[in-house]
Design an enzyme around this catalytic site. Structure first.
Site, mmCIF file in Angstrom:
data_model
loop_
_atom_site.group_PDB
_atom_site.id
_atom_site.type_symbol
_atom_site.label_atom_id
_atom_site.label_comp_id
_atom_site.label_asym_id
_atom_site.label_seq_id
_atom_site.Cartn_x
_atom_site.Cartn_y
_atom_site.Cartn_z
ATOM 1 C CG ASP A 1 -5.615 -43.222 -38.710
ATOM 2 O OD1 ASP A 1 -4.710 -43.936 -38.232
ATOM 3 O OD2 ASP A 1 -5.399 -42.147 -39.293
ATOM 4 C CG HIS B 1 -3.366 -44.393 -42.772
ATOM 5 N ND1 HIS B 1 -2.551 -45.301 -42.145
ATOM 6 C CD2 HIS B 1 -3.509 -43.351 -41.909
ATOM 7 C CE1 HIS B 1 -2.213 -44.835 -40.953
ATOM 8 N NE2 HIS B 1 -2.768 -43.639 -40.800
ATOM 9 C CG HIS C 1 -1.003 -46.364 -36.827
ATOM 10 N ND1 HIS C 1 0.100 -45.664 -37.260
ATOM 11 C CD2 HIS C 1 -2.092 -45.664 -37.244
ATOM 12 C CE1 HIS C 1 -0.307 -44.586 -37.912
ATOM 13 N NE2 HIS C 1 -1.628 -44.556 -37.904
ATOM 14 C CG HIS D 1 -7.133 -39.364 -35.085
ATOM 15 N ND1 HIS D 1 -7.087 -40.736 -35.170
ATOM 16 C CD2 HIS D 1 -6.082 -38.918 -35.814
ATOM 17 C CE1 HIS D 1 -6.052 -41.102 -35.903
ATOM 18 N NE2 HIS D 1 -5.430 -40.021 -36.315
#
Length: 288
Positions: free
Chosen positions: A235, A231, A74, A258
């Site tokens: 990321d 969001h 973030h 991720h």
């Protein structure tokens, strides 16, 4: 730096309270995290692609001495989209504070601190050929474009999320307006398993959008109807910034997280004919 960029808070996974000071760094230093609580070995952890060592529910970087910093994505997204090329991030704990679960607090803090131009041209990574990573139904790709574009799609069985997709040209103002305030999210039924695995110890309705079945438990509800996919795009921007420079190209993520984001970063680096470093003379690098 006009003022210190100081903040503190709990880590969403460790639950540890950590203080952070973002300081200027010289041109070409990149983003470097420094663990002030580690005194017996190398405590500097540069944020680069090779440093990413874990990607379970967050991006963790580490150095050869085994020193790690968790949940950097973030802040990295804020650095990327505010045009901050060089910074020293000093922290006295193992994990970046989660703040409210988005990048917006970091944007606010960095804005207050101010930035300064450096006597070095800003470098960009231009995508020359498509690079793609597919893992089952997950996909992440970088393709050529004349600017930075981000497209993302997610699909969840929960009616609170369902199918959501975004596709937008991404720059600083767009990031501030469209993505920065979008929070991380999780499912209530996963919390016990996560905590047993040593994760989500600092998570709460103050910093995570929590879903139970088909409803959002946070009393204030969502900040946007499609906050979830926004969001995930946030990321991805943070995960891509371990490349060390902003992108000229298009990112596409489908059910990506991720792990596959970092696989894409490594796949790009492994194909030197798929990218080049481009310098725009009129753009100077910036430090906080």
């Amino acid at each position: 730096m006009r003022a210190p960029a100081l903040f503190a808070g709990v880590g969403v996974h460790t639950g540890a309270y950590t203080r952070v000071n973002v300081r200027p760094a010289p041109a070409d230093a990149g983003i470097v995290f420094v663990r002030l609580d580690v005194l017996d070995r190398d405590n500097r952890v540069p944020a680069n692609a090779e440093a990413v060592c874990r990607t379970q529910l967050g991006t963790v970087i580490g150095n050869a001495a085994g020193v790690t910093v968790s949940t950097i994505e973030h802040l990295m997204a804020a650095f990327a989209m505010l045009g901050i090329d060089n910074a020293l991030v000093e922290l006295d704990g193992p994990e970046m504070p989660i703040m409210d679960g988005s990048s917006e607090p970091f944007v606010r803090i960095l804005d207050r601190a101010g930035r300064r131009s450096q006597e070095a041209a800003r470098r960009y990574i231009e995508i020359l050929k498509p690079v793609e990573v597919v893992d089952g139904d997950k996909r992440a790709a970088l393709t050529p474009a004349n600017r930075f574009e981000v497209a993302f799609e997610i699909r969840f069985a929960s009616a609170a999320i369902g199918r959501q997709a975004i596709d937008m040209t991404m720059d600083g103002p767009t990031f501030r307006r469209e993505l920065a305030d979008c929070r991380t999210f999780g499912f209530l039924h996963e919390v016990e398993a996560l905590r047993a695995a040593g994760l989500a110890r600092g998570g709460s309705l103050e910093n995570v959008v929590v879903i139970e079945g088909d409803r959002v438990l946070n009393p204030e509800g969502l900040r946007r109807p499609d906050e979830f996919v926004r969001h995930k795009a946030l990321d991805a921007i943070g995960d891509l910034y371990v490349l060390g420079a902003p992108l000229i190209g298009r990112f596409e993520g489908e059910l990506a997280g991720h792990a596959i984001n970092n696989q894409l970063v490594r796949a790009l680096i492994a194909q030197p004919d798929a990218w080049c470093v481009k310098t725009l003379v009129q753009d100077l690098a910036e430090a906080v």
